[in-house]
Design an enzyme around this catalytic site. Sequence first.
Site, PDB file in Angstrom:
ATOM      1  N   HIS A 166      12.584 -35.983 -22.458  1.00 30.87           N
ATOM      2  CA  HIS A 166      13.590 -36.553 -23.363  1.00 30.87           C
ATOM      3  C   HIS A 166      14.052 -35.538 -24.399  1.00 30.87           C
ATOM      4  O   HIS A 166      13.462 -34.464 -24.562  1.00 30.87           O
ATOM      5  CB  HIS A 166      13.036 -37.808 -24.057  1.00 30.87           C
ATOM      6  CG  HIS A 166      11.878 -37.552 -24.970  1.00 30.87           C
ATOM      7  ND1 HIS A 166      12.019 -37.047 -26.247  1.00 30.87           N
ATOM      8  CD2 HIS A 166      10.530 -37.754 -24.800  1.00 30.87           C
ATOM      9  CE1 HIS A 166      10.829 -36.948 -26.818  1.00 30.87           C
ATOM     10  NE2 HIS A 166       9.905 -37.370 -25.960  1.00 30.87           N
ATOM     11  N   CYS A 182       4.724 -36.481 -23.821  1.00 32.11           N
ATOM     12  CA  CYS A 182       6.076 -36.380 -23.273  1.00 32.11           C
ATOM     13  C   CYS A 182       6.591 -34.943 -23.370  1.00 32.11           C
ATOM     14  O   CYS A 182       6.085 -34.141 -24.138  1.00 32.11           O
ATOM     15  CB  CYS A 182       7.021 -37.331 -24.003  1.00 32.11           C
ATOM     16  SG  CYS A 182       6.730 -39.091 -23.637  1.00 32.11           S
TER      17      CYS A 182
END
Length: 231
Positions: A166, A182
Amino acid sequence: MKRHASRMVAIAVATSTILVAATAQAFTPAPTSGTTPKTSDVVLVATQKKPPKQFWRTKVRFSTDEAPGTIIVDTNNKFLYYIDGPNRATRYGIGVGREGFGWSGVVKVGRKAEWPTWTPPKEMRVREAAKGRILPVTQEGGIDNPLGARAMYLYKGGRDTIFRIHGTNQPWTIGQNMSSGCIRMMNDDVEHLYDRADVGTKVIVIGPGSKTGDTYFNDRGVDIFRQIFGG
């Protein structure tokens, strides 16, 4: 007599000066009632600090056995590679999991979202609450959202791993171990990758627990020709 003449000249000069000042004041527009005089034409613009140049998007000469369209994430060196074709790839700088949050494995892009909503896992909310930081149950997408401009949700065996590739509203964290597992990218970079990586794209994450030889790849440096002329 001379003293009297000098005194008269001095008085005349002083009187002339007073009259000029008074005239200038009379013809100077008075400030409009209720307004604040403008003191500066300088406009302060907030700028986001970029990471070191080594983490900027670059076209590189790249050797691997993986097929074009595959994503290889090298968490040790903080790079993500999108394989463009034989002997070439696009390299992006990334931020990865801090100590205790690293991982490795082969996953796929299960779904994609533009300006995604952030839903921090319950475990994260509990962990951060213990530090005095209260996280929202959900946060709508936007420039202040931790997931940034785009998100690619990583799945294993058809199930969400809770890990994502992301964007970030903290570009200065690229090149660091800052996340909860992440893969962070600068917003411009994640938008660029998002347009190229479809749902179903194979993603190989090389991190703690990866064995030498599991995935062969060799970053052979900047592809100067492609960097200048594209392709």
